[in-house]
Design an enzyme around this catalytic site. Structure first.
Site, mmCIF file in Angstrom:
data_model
loop_
_atom_site.group_PDB
_atom_site.id
_atom_site.type_symbol
_atom_site.label_atom_id
_atom_site.label_comp_id
_atom_site.label_asym_id
_atom_site.label_seq_id
_atom_site.Cartn_x
_atom_site.Cartn_y
_atom_site.Cartn_z
ATOM 1 N N PHE A 162 -1.176 1.699 -1.376
ATOM 2 C CA PHE A 162 -0.939 1.142 -0.045
ATOM 3 C C PHE A 162 0.161 1.920 0.666
ATOM 4 O O PHE A 162 1.187 2.264 0.061
ATOM 5 C CB PHE A 162 -0.458 -0.310 -0.129
ATOM 6 C CG PHE A 162 -1.398 -1.270 -0.787
ATOM 7 C CD1 PHE A 162 -2.340 -1.969 -0.041
ATOM 8 C CD2 PHE A 162 -1.323 -1.505 -2.155
ATOM 9 C CE1 PHE A 162 -3.188 -2.881 -0.654
ATOM 10 C CE2 PHE A 162 -2.171 -2.418 -2.768
ATOM 11 C CZ PHE A 162 -3.112 -3.105 -2.015
ATOM 12 N N ASP A 163 -0.023 2.141 1.955
ATOM 13 C CA ASP A 163 1.080 2.531 2.817
ATOM 14 C C ASP A 163 1.960 1.300 3.021
ATOM 15 O O ASP A 163 1.550 0.168 2.738
ATOM 16 C CB ASP A 163 0.525 3.054 4.144
ATOM 17 C CG ASP A 163 1.609 3.475 5.102
ATOM 18 O OD1 ASP A 163 2.660 3.974 4.646
ATOM 19 O OD2 ASP A 163 1.428 3.295 6.321
#
Length: 315
Positions: A162-163
């Site tokens: 995930f960012d």
């Protein structure tokens, strides 16, 4: 007692995200609906090749056992019901017999069915549907169908990356960066290091994955990574936010603006989520990737697109 999906991790997915229907889709996009349906019917017994999100779905379903059904995958597609028959047959052929529910809307908006499903994730190749789902508050990403598919080096781990800003976290800090620059962003995050960031659109998915991991499985585990353009000193607020949520990630990469693709290639996720199109495009050359149309950067892009669409045609 009525059936319910309340105790499960629910993934809603379009047929193009799960299987490779790009050849068929080109016919559909040319406006020949009859030819598209006829092709799908002619290929009814020909399993569609796995698509970009296939590995993610297959591994998540491996958390299900005879006694506990912890994951539900539901097909949610603009396809017609005839094409839906081929999708279900493809699921059977590829060893996904537990995919038994589906909604096929024949071109109409499918995202409105996310509410009764209680979906924790919506994956689609349709940008409009993804944006609408995000506006309704559901974690959603546009699958880049041109992405490299996941490898098979980690058969007993679901690997998800995930960012941070505008994905796991809100875009609060990103707004400071966009309006005032990097130095102001670093100062803002250092001053607020002890103050947790507000939730982003994908925090509910991360929490659901955390619960699934805690439930345990003898055959599968989940490995998560935070892959962000942040660097020190802005890293501390991200870590403290996760601590405040009582959620841990297995790896954290604070890359300070370096391209994410090659780092993701080493992590080998089954899927990566990011709000920045540049990062997603870089990632897609190495791993399955999806674009999250969230936050100020995407709002600006959507405004430009809307203005261009409404502009009068040139004489």
């Amino acid at each position: 007692m009525a059936l319910t999906l309340d105790d499960k991790l629910v993934v809603a997915i379009s047929s193009r995200a799960l299987f490779d229907f790009e050849e068929e889709n080109r016919i559909f996009e040319h406006g020949d609906d009859r030819a598209y349906v006829a092709l799908q019917l002619a290929r009814l017994d020909v399993p569609a090749p796995p698509g970009v999100a296939f590995s993610l779905v297959r591994k998540l379903l491996a958390f299900n056992g005879a006694e506990h059904q912890r994951v539900e995958v539901v097909l949610l597609s603009r396809n017609d019901p005839v094409s839906g028959m081929r999708v279900f047959r493809s699921c059977q052929a590829h060893g996904l017999p537990s995919v038994q529910r589906g909604v096929f809307t024949q071109g109409r908006d499918p995202f409105r069915y996310l509410r009764p499903l209680g979906a924790h994730l919506f994956l689609s190749a349709n940008e409009t549907d993804v944006r609408s789902a995000l506006h309704l508050g559901y974690p959603a990403a546009r699958v880049l169908t041109e992405s490299v598919q996941a490898g098979d080096a980690h058969p007993h781990e679901v690997r998800i990356a995930f960012d941070g800003d505008a994905v796991l976290f809100s875009d609060e800090a990103e707004r400071v960066y966009q309006s005032e620059g990097l130095a102001a962003f670093q100062r803002h995050e250092r001053d607020k290091a002890a103050q947790p960031l507000p939730e982003g659109p994908f925090k509910p998915l991360l929490a659901a994955l955390h619960r699934l991991q805690q439930a345990g499985s003898a055959d599968m585990r989940i490995r998560t990574a935070l892959v962000t353009a942040r660097s020190a000193p802005a890293h501390e607020r991200a870590i403290r936010t996760l601590m405040d949520w009582n959620i841990t990630v297995d790896e954290a990469m604070f890359l300070g603006g370096l391209p994410k693709g090659e780092f993701l290639r080493e992590f080998e996720p089954d899927f990566f989520f990011d709000d920045q199109t540049g990062h997603v495009d870089s990632a897609a050359r190495h791993v399955p990737a999806g674009h999250v149309s969230s936050g100020i950067a995407n709002a600006a892009a959507e405004a430009v697109q809307a203005a261009q669409a409404s502009a009068p045609a040139a004489p």
